[in-house]
Structure formats: C-alpha cells, structure tokens
Design an enzyme around this catalytic site. Structure first.
Site, PDB file in Angstrom:
ATOM      1  N   LYS A 114       0.841  -1.206   0.000  1.00 21.48           N
ATOM      2  CA  LYS A 114       0.000   0.000   0.000  1.00 21.48           C
ATOM      3  C   LYS A 114       0.874   1.252   0.000  1.00 21.48           C
ATOM      4  O   LYS A 114       0.680   2.175  -0.791  1.00 21.48           O
ATOM      5  CB  LYS A 114      -0.886  -0.016   1.260  1.00 21.48           C
ATOM      6  CG  LYS A 114      -1.850   1.145   1.370  1.00 21.48           C
ATOM      7  CD  LYS A 114      -2.464   1.261   2.770  1.00 21.48           C
ATOM      8  CE  LYS A 114      -3.141  -0.008   3.228  1.00 21.48           C
ATOM      9  NZ  LYS A 114      -3.883   0.185   4.506  1.00 21.48           N
ATOM     10  N   LYS A 126       3.204  -2.168  11.347  1.00 20.31           N
ATOM     11  CA  LYS A 126       1.889  -2.122  12.004  1.00 20.31           C
ATOM     12  C   LYS A 126       2.073  -2.517  13.461  1.00 20.31           C
ATOM     13  O   LYS A 126       3.016  -3.230  13.797  1.00 20.31           O
ATOM     14  CB  LYS A 126       0.934  -3.116  11.337  1.00 20.31           C
ATOM     15  CG  LYS A 126      -0.530  -2.831  11.597  1.00 20.31           C
ATOM     16  CD  LYS A 126      -1.061  -1.803  10.625  1.00 20.31           C
ATOM     17  CE  LYS A 126      -2.480  -1.404  10.921  1.00 20.31           C
ATOM     18  NZ  LYS A 126      -3.044  -0.607   9.810  1.00 20.31           N
ATOM     19  N   ASP A 166      -5.635   3.185  13.784  1.00 20.46           N
ATOM     20  CA  ASP A 166      -6.341   2.114  13.070  1.00 20.46           C
ATOM     21  C   ASP A 166      -7.558   1.825  13.952  1.00 20.46           C
ATOM     22  O   ASP A 166      -7.981   2.715  14.729  1.00 20.46           O
ATOM     23  CB  ASP A 166      -5.439   0.885  12.880  1.00 20.46           C
ATOM     24  CG  ASP A 166      -5.994  -0.124  11.867  1.00 20.46           C
ATOM     25  OD1 ASP A 166      -5.811   0.073  10.658  1.00 20.46           O
ATOM     26  OD2 ASP A 166      -6.655  -1.109  12.282  1.00 20.46           O
ATOM     27  N   SER A 377      -1.136  10.725   5.985  1.00 22.87           N
ATOM     28  CA  SER A 377      -0.121  10.657   7.049  1.00 22.87           C
ATOM     29  C   SER A 377       1.236  11.089   6.504  1.00 22.87           C
ATOM     30  O   SER A 377       1.988  11.807   7.174  1.00 22.87           O
ATOM     31  CB  SER A 377      -0.008   9.219   7.581  1.00 22.87           C
ATOM     32  OG  SER A 377      -1.034   8.932   8.498  1.00 22.87           O
TER      33      SER A 377
HETATM   34  P1  NDP Z   1     -12.746   2.477  13.995  1.00 24.14           P
HETATM   35  O1  NDP Z   1     -12.286   1.900  15.261  1.00 24.14           O
HETATM   36  O2  NDP Z   1     -12.942   3.948  13.881  1.00 24.14           O
HETATM   37  O3  NDP Z   1     -14.093   1.790  13.503  1.00 24.14           O
HETATM   38  C1  NDP Z   1     -14.165   0.419  13.313  1.00 24.14           C
HETATM   39  C2  NDP Z   1     -15.588   0.067  12.910  1.00 24.14           C
HETATM   40  O4  NDP Z   1     -15.600  -1.303  12.473  1.00 24.14           O
HETATM   41  C3  NDP Z   1     -16.576   0.152  14.058  1.00 24.14           C
HETATM   42  O5  NDP Z   1     -17.836   0.473  13.559  1.00 24.14           O
HETATM   43  C4  NDP Z   1     -16.549  -1.262  14.622  1.00 24.14           C
HETATM   44  O6  NDP Z   1     -17.718  -1.617  15.324  1.00 24.14           O
HETATM   45  C5  NDP Z   1     -16.405  -2.078  13.361  1.00 24.14           C
HETATM   46  N1  NDP Z   1     -15.694  -3.334  13.683  1.00 24.14           N
HETATM   47  C6  NDP Z   1     -14.422  -3.450  14.130  1.00 24.14           C
HETATM   48  N2  NDP Z   1     -14.105  -4.732  14.352  1.00 24.14           N
HETATM   49  C7  NDP Z   1     -15.201  -5.425  14.034  1.00 24.14           C
HETATM   50  C8  NDP Z   1     -15.497  -6.797  14.049  1.00 24.14           C
HETATM   51  N3  NDP Z   1     -14.596  -7.715  14.453  1.00 24.14           N
HETATM   52  N4  NDP Z   1     -16.742  -7.165  13.631  1.00 24.14           N
HETATM   53  C9  NDP Z   1     -17.649  -6.243  13.234  1.00 24.14           C
HETATM   54  N5  NDP Z   1     -17.414  -4.923  13.199  1.00 24.14           N
HETATM   55  C10 NDP Z   1     -16.215  -4.519  13.595  1.00 24.14           C
HETATM   56  O7  NDP Z   1     -11.666   1.969  12.902  1.00 24.14           O
HETATM   57  P2  NDP Z   1     -11.343   2.559  11.458  1.00 24.14           P
HETATM   58  O8  NDP Z   1     -12.566   3.105  10.840  1.00 24.14           O
HETATM   59  O9  NDP Z   1     -10.138   3.399  11.570  1.00 24.14           O
HETATM   60  O10 NDP Z   1     -10.897   1.230  10.682  1.00 24.14           O
HETATM   61  C11 NDP Z   1     -11.799   0.431   9.914  1.00 24.14           C
HETATM   62  C12 NDP Z   1     -11.018  -0.398   8.917  1.00 24.14           C
HETATM   63  O11 NDP Z   1     -10.293   0.467   8.033  1.00 24.14           O
HETATM   64  C13 NDP Z   1      -9.986  -1.351   9.500  1.00 24.14           C
HETATM   65  O12 NDP Z   1      -9.913  -2.507   8.687  1.00 24.14           O
HETATM   66  C14 NDP Z   1      -8.685  -0.575   9.352  1.00 24.14           C
HETATM   67  O13 NDP Z   1      -7.567  -1.431   9.316  1.00 24.14           O
HETATM   68  C15 NDP Z   1      -8.920   0.097   8.022  1.00 24.14           C
HETATM   69  N6  NDP Z   1      -8.125   1.281   7.724  1.00 24.14           N
HETATM   70  C16 NDP Z   1      -8.109   2.346   8.577  1.00 24.14           C
HETATM   71  C17 NDP Z   1      -7.379   3.472   8.252  1.00 24.14           C
HETATM   72  C18 NDP Z   1      -7.406   4.699   9.092  1.00 24.14           C
HETATM   73  O14 NDP Z   1      -6.827   5.697   8.669  1.00 24.14           O
HETATM   74  N7  NDP Z   1      -8.056   4.722  10.245  1.00 24.14           N
HETATM   75  C19 NDP Z   1      -6.549   3.530   7.035  1.00 24.14           C
HETATM   76  C20 NDP Z   1      -6.707   2.379   6.170  1.00 24.14           C
HETATM   77  C21 NDP Z   1      -7.445   1.304   6.537  1.00 24.14           C
HETATM   78  P3  NDP Z   1     -17.704  -1.656  16.949  1.00 24.14           P
HETATM   79  O15 NDP Z   1     -17.621  -0.235  17.367  1.00 24.14           O
HETATM   80  O16 NDP Z   1     -18.981  -2.325  17.290  1.00 24.14           O
HETATM   81  O17 NDP Z   1     -16.487  -2.457  17.328  1.00 24.14           O
HETATM   82  O1  2IT Z   2      -4.171   0.680   7.402  1.00 25.09           O
HETATM   83  C1  2IT Z   2      -3.727   1.838   7.282  1.00 25.09           C
HETATM   84  O2  2IT Z   2      -3.239   2.245   6.220  1.00 25.09           O
HETATM   85  C2  2IT Z   2      -3.802   2.727   8.448  1.00 25.09           C
HETATM   86  N1  2IT Z   2      -4.336   2.327   9.485  1.00 25.09           N
HETATM   87  C3  2IT Z   2      -3.210   4.111   8.389  1.00 25.09           C
HETATM   88  C4  2IT Z   2      -1.719   4.065   8.563  1.00 25.09           C
HETATM   89  C5  2IT Z   2      -1.056   5.398   8.733  1.00 25.09           C
HETATM   90  O3  2IT Z   2       0.149   5.362   9.037  1.00 25.09           O
HETATM   91  O4  2IT Z   2      -1.664   6.452   8.553  1.00 25.09           O
END
Ligand code: NDP
Ligand code: 2IT
Length: 445
Positions: A114, A126, A166, A377
């Site tokens: 990525k 990570k 994350d 980032s």
């Molecule tokens: P958050 O913690 O903000 O939100 C996560 C969401 O996913 C919540 O609604 C949560 O529900 C739900 N969730 C998490 N685990 C589970 C599970 N095991 N089963 C069902 N629902 C689940 O995280 P992010 O939005 O930051 O991350 C979401 C995804 O995006 C992840 O895969 C992460 O790796 C990916 N990602 C994030 C980035 C970032 O910048 N933050 C960048 C790139 C990818 P609940 O509250 O009920 O747990």
């Molecule tokens: O999965 C991802 O790319 C992230 N959680 C963000 C990583 C970052 O360094 O901003």
C-alpha cells in the site's frame, strides 16, 4: 499459483503456524506475482520474496496499567517493523481484543505494498494491542496509552518508525501517546506519530482521508465504465472513522448511502444516512448505532445479522478483515452490484474476491482503495518536516491527485500484464516491483 512461488509460500506458512490472516494476505499477493518473476529473474535470485515475508523486526511487550477500580490489568503490545526499503516503517496501531501477532503481521505485510503504491517515501509496519477500549473511561484510555508508549518509545522515531491510528485508535489515543513520547524523550518530535490534533502538528484532512480516498478510488473505477457515484445506492459496513467519512464523501458525490453497521447490528435509512447525526452518536457520544434509530423516524435497526443483506449498487466494506464472505458476495452480485471499494484492510474473503472477479464487478482491493489514510499521514510528515501547515483545500487536492494516480497505476499495470480491469493484480504487482527494486539496490539486508 506459479510453482516456484508456491514453494516459497509453503515455507512461509510452515514457518508461521497459526497465523491465518497472514497466510491469507501472503497467498493473495503471491498469486499475482508469477508473471513478474518471468520478467525479472533477479527477484528470485535475490531472495526478495523470502526476505519480504520475514519482518525486519518484531516487538512484543507487556502493557501493565491500572483501571478506574484500582485493579491491575495486563495487555500485550505489538509492533511489527516489516520493511524499510522505501522509508521509515509506517502504519497504524490497532487496539481491539482480537489483536494477535498474525493479525498485526497481515496488516504490516499489506502496508508494505500500500505504502509503495502511494509513491511517498514510507516503508511498512503495524502495531497494536489486545486491549479493548470499549466501555473504558478517558482516564483508563490515557493510562493504557501512557503504559503502551513507555515501551514503544524506544523503537520509534521520525526516521525509524512512525505509527498512526487504526481500529480503536483515533485522535484521542494519538494525543495521549504523543504526550507520553514527548515526556519520556524530552523532544517535540512532531514526525514520530501521525493523526495528531491540528493545533499540535496534525494535518487537515487526515481524519477524513481514508474514507474520502476510498470513494475517490471507487469513483475512478466507475468512470472506466462511464458511471459515477451520482445516483448509486451504497451500503457501507462499519461506523467508525473510515465508514463515516466514506458515507460523507459518497453522499457529497450524489449517492444515497442506505445502510451502515457496527459489531452489534446495522441500520437501514432509505432516505440516506444523516452524517451529522451519525458523527454526533459515534464521535462525540461514543455511542452505539442502535442510538441512531431512536432519533430518526423511519429507520430500522437490525440487531446482529449482516449489513450485506441490504441491496446495493456500490458496496464499501469499512469495518474489518473477512467481514464479507462468498455467500454475501454472490447475493450482492445477484442483486445488481456494480462496484466494491475496500475501505478496510482485507474485508473480502478470498471466496468473495473470486465471486466479484468472475462476475466482472469493479473491485478495488484495500491496499489500493484505502491508501488515502496513509497518504495523508505522509503529507502530515511532510508538513512536520518543513514546519508548515497546509490548508484543507490544498491537502485534499494532493490526496485526490495521489488517489487518482494510484488508480491509474493499478489499471495500467493490469493492462501491461494482460489482465485489464484486474485491480488486485495491478495493486500487487505495482507495489511489489517498487519495493523489490529498492531491496535489490540496497543489497542483502
Ligand atoms: P474504527 O475503530 O474507527 O471503527 C471500526 C468500525 O468497524 C466500528 O464500527 C466497529 O464496530 C467495526 N468493527 C471493528 N471490528 C469489528 C469486528 N470484528 N466485527 C464487526 N465490526 C467490527 O476503525 P477505522 O474506521 O479506523 O478502521 C476500519 C477499517 O479500516 C480497519 O480494517 C482498518 O484497518 C482500516 N483502515 C483504517 C485506516 C485509518 O486511517 N483509520 C486507514 C486504512 C485502513 P464496533 O464499534 O462495534 O467495534
Ligand atoms: O491501514 C492503514 O493504512 C492505516 N491504518 C493508516 C496508517 C497510517 O500510518 O496512517
């Protein structure tokens, strides 16, 4: 899979038993790389794949802290510094009870490719913990973050390893982590973490970036078929940082997002999700999605179940790995699906990806489609290095440029390797070649 690569893959699996998600991520990448090794025998001679699958460093540590009742709590912390061929290790921290070494390794492995696709100077890493933030007070979160950083600080730095958020780690946690890093090191080293608050070295657009970027990527895919988000019926999974901002961007482009979820259930709001209300419930009150139903008429909340039971023309999985399986994929395809943009990391199972690809659905894999977060980032690191702070408009323009560039490079690579429209192939080959070339140039390390 190419027989030469399969032998290497089998050794990786045997050497890392019980790490199912890591095995899955490695297998999926290796399946794309046969044709690259026909053109580049030097990658096999240089043992690039064997080296890529072995993290440069893996740190596992105890995280002791005290809860509000005064009881001692012990969690496990991880940081996997996977690959530094292109720059300092870069990748988020996940706090969730499901976290284990295999999950952090799959995330770190994906991050290598990525980050390469973004074109920014960042390697892959990570980390995280099996700590469960759900129901914890701010004071407990702070004490946990301080303890976590009390070990992590010795391994990270602006030129070494730069964590971010994350699942379970957002602006609040980055604040507590940064404060403790500063206190231990006596250095105001802005570039050591990203996702910081805007008044203390953060970047505008970083909170929105992953969700926005996923929609920008999916919009570029739709354009290749003469379509756009305008008028689409969209379903999003999750209701966290990535999901909320994907919903906001999709609706800004004219789509109606009719459903989203959390781990307890999902809502269906046929009029289009009220993003301001969703932000209030999830970001301000830190509540549950069920609370949305009570405040908005004509909304249904389904406890448990799968949000993928709701029909959509565009699906944006933005929750977690392996949340969308082959059966759900087949149902979505039968009911008019056009495109999938993965906001989460590896949310579609291998079966689901096969269903989408066989049906000719536009499929944007996470390592390309969700690269907007880490891209921004890297823009935050750039602002920190120059002690500057950019406007929202300028930062969003850079993000858009880079996401469109990632889309175009994946598409061009898929064309070059004779499989037009295969974004999985394009992303895997595009990311891999860049890292492999840099690894060979830097010698056997
Ligand atoms: P958050 O913690 O903000 O939100 C996560 C969401 O996913 C919540 O609604 C949560 O529900 C739900 N969730 C998490 N685990 C589970 C599970 N095991 N089963 C069902 N629902 C689940 O995280 P992010 O939005 O930051 O991350 C979401 C995804 O995006 C992840 O895969 C992460 O790796 C990916 N990602 C994030 C980035 C970032 O910048 N933050 C960048 C790139 C990818 P609940 O509250 O009920 O747990
Ligand atoms: O999965 C991802 O790319 C992230 N959680 C963000 C990583 C970052 O360094 O901003």
């Amino acid at each position: 899979m190419d027989a030469r690569l399969e032998a290497i893959r089998d050794t990786v699996l045997a050497r890392n038993p019980g790490e199912g998600e890591f095995h899955q991520a490695v297998t999926e990448v290796f399946e794309s790389l046969g044709p690259v090794h026909d053109r580049h025998p030097e990658f096999l001679e240089g043992a690039v794949l064997e080296r890529l699958c072995e993290p440069e460093r893996q740190i596992i540590f105890r995280v002791p802290w005290t809860d509000d009742a005064g009881s001692f709590q012990i969690n496990r912390g991880f940081r996997v510094e996977f690959n530094s061929a292109l720059g300092p290790y870069k990748g988020g921290l996940r706090f969730h009870p499901s976290v284990n070494l295999g999950i952090i390794k799959f995330l770190g492995f994906e991050q290598i490719f990525k980050n390469a696709l973004t074109g920014m100077p960042i390697g892959g890493g990570k980390g995280g913990s099996d700590f469960d933030p759900r129901g914890r007070s701010d004071a407990e979160i702070m004490r946990f973050c301080q303890s976590f950083m009390t070990e992590l600080y010795r391994h990270i730095g602006e030129y070494t390893d730069v964590p971010a958020g994350d699942i379970g780690v957002g602006g609040r946690e980055i604040g507590y982590l940064f404060g403790q890093y500063k206190r231990i090191t006596n250095r105001y080293e802005s570039g050591v973490l990203t996702g910081k608050g805007i008044s203390w070295g953060g970047s505008l657009v970083r909170p929105e970036a992953t969700g926005f970027g996923t929609v920008i990527f999916a919009e570029e895919m739709l354009k290749t078929r003469g379509q756009s988000f305008d008028g689409q019926r969209v379903v999003v999974s999750g209701s966290g940082n990535v999901a909320i901002n994907a919903i906001a961007k999709a609706q800004a482009l004219g789509a109606t997002v009719v459903a989203c979820s959390d781990s307890s259930g999902y809502i269906v709001d046929e009029a289009g999700i009220d993003v301001a209300l969703l932000r209030q419930i999830k970001e301000v009150e830190r509540g549950r999605l069920k609370d949305y139903e009570a405040r908005r008429p004509a909304v249904s909340y389904v406890a448990g179940g799968s949000v993928w039971d709701v029909d959509a023309t565009v699906a944006l999985p933005c929750a977690t790995q392996n949340e969308l399986d082959g059966d759900a994929a087949a149902r979505l395809v039968r009911n008019g699906l056009l495109a999938v943009g993965e906001g989460a990391n590896m949310p579609s199972t291998r079966d689901a990806v096969a269903v989408f690809q066989e049906a000719g659905i536009l499929f944007g894999p996470g390592k390309a489609a969700n690269a907007g977060g880490v891209t921004t980032s890297a823009l935050e690191m750039q602002q920190n290095a120059s002690r500057d702070s950019w406007s929202f408009a300028h930062t969003e323009e850079r993000l858009t440029e880079i996401m469109v560039g990632i889309h175009d490079r994946c598409a061009a690579t898929a064309d070059e390797y004779g499989d037009p429209g295969n974004y999985v192939l394009g992303a895997n080959i595009g990311g891999f070649v860049k890292v492999a070339d840099a690894m060979l140039a830097q010698g056997l390390i």
